[in-house]
Design a protein around this motif. Structure first.
Motif, short mmCIF file in Angstrom:
data_model
loop_
_atom_site.label_atom_id
_atom_site.label_comp_id
_atom_site.label_asym_id
_atom_site.label_seq_id
_atom_site.Cartn_x
_atom_site.Cartn_y
_atom_site.Cartn_z
N THR A 217 0.82 -0.97 0.09
CA THR A 217 0.17 -0.04 0.07
C THR A 217 0.89 1.18 0.04
OG1 THR A 217 -1.62 -1.25 1.23
CG2 THR A 217 -1.80 1.36 1.27
N VAL A 218 1.76 1.37 0.84
CA VAL A 218 2.58 2.61 0.94
C VAL A 218 3.51 3.06 -0.20
CG1 VAL A 218 2.56 2.66 3.45
CG2 VAL A 218 4.64 1.47 2.39
N GLN A 219 3.69 1.86 -1.06
CA GLN A 219 4.49 2.10 -2.21
C GLN A 219 4.01 2.70 -3.21
OE1 GLN A 219 5.75 -1.84 -3.40
NE2 GLN A 219 7.42 -1.99 -2.08
N HIS A 220 2.59 2.84 -3.27
CA HIS A 220 1.70 3.57 -4.15
C HIS A 220 1.11 5.03 -3.48
CE1 HIS A 220 1.86 -0.02 -6.84
NE2 HIS A 220 1.36 -0.66 -5.96
N VAL A 221 2.00 5.34 -2.40
CA VAL A 221 1.41 6.70 -1.75
C VAL A 221 1.81 7.80 -2.78
CG1 VAL A 221 1.71 8.45 0.06
CG2 VAL A 221 1.25 5.85 0.59
N HIS A 222 0.85 8.67 -2.81
CA HIS A 222 1.30 9.84 -3.48
C HIS A 222 0.66 10.93 -2.77
CE1 HIS A 222 1.48 13.41 -6.33
NE2 HIS A 222 0.19 13.68 -5.99
N PHE B 12 9.49 17.47 0.81
CA PHE B 12 9.51 16.28 1.48
C PHE B 12 8.54 15.30 0.95
CE2 PHE B 12 5.82 14.69 4.07
CZ PHE B 12 6.30 13.93 4.92
N ALA B 13 7.42 15.81 0.26
CA ALA B 13 6.47 14.81 -0.50
C ALA B 13 7.35 13.87 -1.51
CB ALA B 13 5.30 15.48 -1.04
N ALA B 14 8.04 14.65 -2.31
CA ALA B 14 9.02 13.76 -3.31
C ALA B 14 10.02 13.01 -2.57
CB ALA B 14 9.70 14.85 -4.14
N VAL B 15 10.58 13.43 -1.85
CA VAL B 15 11.47 12.62 -0.84
C VAL B 15 10.90 11.44 -0.35
CG1 VAL B 15 12.96 12.50 1.13
CG2 VAL B 15 13.12 14.34 -0.16
N LEU B 16 9.58 11.48 0.32
CA LEU B 16 8.98 10.48 1.12
C LEU B 16 8.49 9.15 -0.22
CD1 LEU B 16 7.48 9.04 3.08
CD2 LEU B 16 5.42 10.58 2.55
N GLU B 17 8.18 9.81 -1.24
CA GLU B 17 7.70 8.91 -2.35
C GLU B 17 8.90 8.22 -2.86
OE1 GLU B 17 5.39 11.35 -4.87
OE2 GLU B 17 3.80 11.85 -3.36
N SER B 18 10.02 8.68 -3.04
CA SER B 18 11.10 8.46 -3.23
C SER B 18 11.80 7.26 -2.56
CB SER B 18 12.42 9.47 -3.45
OG SER B 18 13.80 8.89 -3.73
N ILE B 19 11.79 7.70 -1.42
CA ILE B 19 12.19 6.48 -0.47
C ILE B 19 11.29 5.34 -0.47
CG2 ILE B 19 12.19 5.78 1.99
CD1 ILE B 19 13.25 8.65 2.50
N MET C 139 15.64 15.48 6.77
CA MET C 139 14.50 14.96 6.19
C MET C 139 14.57 13.39 5.84
SD MET C 139 12.58 16.51 2.77
CE MET C 139 12.70 18.29 3.35
N GLU C 140 15.44 13.08 5.15
CA GLU C 140 15.73 11.65 4.94
C GLU C 140 15.67 10.72 5.95
OE1 GLU C 140 18.58 11.08 1.97
OE2 GLU C 140 17.96 12.39 0.55
N LYS D 95 12.91 8.21 7.20
CA LYS D 95 13.15 6.67 7.33
C LYS D 95 12.88 5.92 8.79
CE LYS D 95 16.82 6.52 3.76
NZ LYS D 95 18.04 6.51 3.24
N ALA D 96 13.12 6.85 9.64
CA ALA D 96 12.79 6.25 11.10
C ALA D 96 11.62 6.08 11.22
CB ALA D 96 13.23 7.63 11.88
N VAL D 97 10.39 7.08 10.70
CA VAL D 97 8.95 6.92 10.87
C VAL D 97 8.87 5.38 10.07
CG1 VAL D 97 6.66 7.64 10.14
CG2 VAL D 97 8.62 9.27 11.14
N LEU D 98 9.48 5.54 8.79
CA LEU D 98 8.73 4.28 8.13
C LEU D 98 9.46 2.93 8.73
CD1 LEU D 98 9.29 5.53 4.47
CD2 LEU D 98 7.47 5.13 5.57
#
Length: 175
Positions: free
Chosen positions: A13-18, A116-123, A143-144, A148-151
């Motif tokens: 699910t999270v791999q498709h988050v936008h 932030f949104a772009a970095v999150l989606e990239s990760i 930011m990264e 990553k800590a939250v994920l």
């Protein structure tokens, strides 16, 4: 047929988050009920604790976010609440506020949030960041690392949930 675990479902699910970019968010003032709905819809895929009206009111009282004007919240407050909702999984409010302040000290809030949104989606997808926004290397690292800590925290919660449900250790593929 192999059983799909809670963790595998969450990971898929999270791999498709936008996350919506700043300009995609509602520009008309929103009442607190609407803000809560928008934030919770955007963060639902992460399976984080939903935001409540009481939480928003407390954030305003404690000056974590700006007070609404005539009971209406603007985009900047909505973005702050999106960030708080995501990061409160692993960080306290003071650290989240300090992180937001650090990232916006040299960058407009709109650009910082979009990045932030772009970095999150990239990760999440493993794809390179392609937003054309440059921020200081230390801010990029902050930011990264925070994302990553939250994920990692959320990932561990889902693995533990599967272990408890199965009452045995779960074999997890690296990734």
């Amino acid at each position: 047929m192999k059983e799909i675990t809670d963790y595998q479902h969450w990971q898929e699910t999270v791999q498709h988050v936008h996350l919506p970019r700043w300009k995609e968010l509602p520009t008309l003032g929103l009442y607190v009920d609407q803000v809560v709905t928008v934030v919770n819809e955007q963060l639902a895929s992460f399976d984080v604790e939903p935001l409540t009206k009481a939480m928003v009111n407390n954030y305003v009282k404690k000056k974590v976010i700006q007070a609404p004007i005539k009971k209406k919240y603007a985009v900047n407050q909505l973005v702050d609440l999106l960030l708080i909702g995501f990061f409160k999984v692993s960080f306290n409010i003071d650290d989240i506020r300090a992180g937001i302040a650090q990232l916006t000290i040299d960058t407009y809030p709109q650009l910082a949030y979009d990045h932030f949104a772009a970095v999150l989606e990239s990760i999440l997808t493993g794809q390179p960041i392609d937003d054309g926004i440059e921020i200081k290397p230390a801010n990029q690292e902050l930011m990264e690392s925070a994302i990553k800590a939250v994920l990692a925290h959320l990932k561990a919660e889902h693995i533990f949930a599967d272990m408890r449900r199965r009452q045995q250790p779960l074999k997890v593929e690296k990734g």
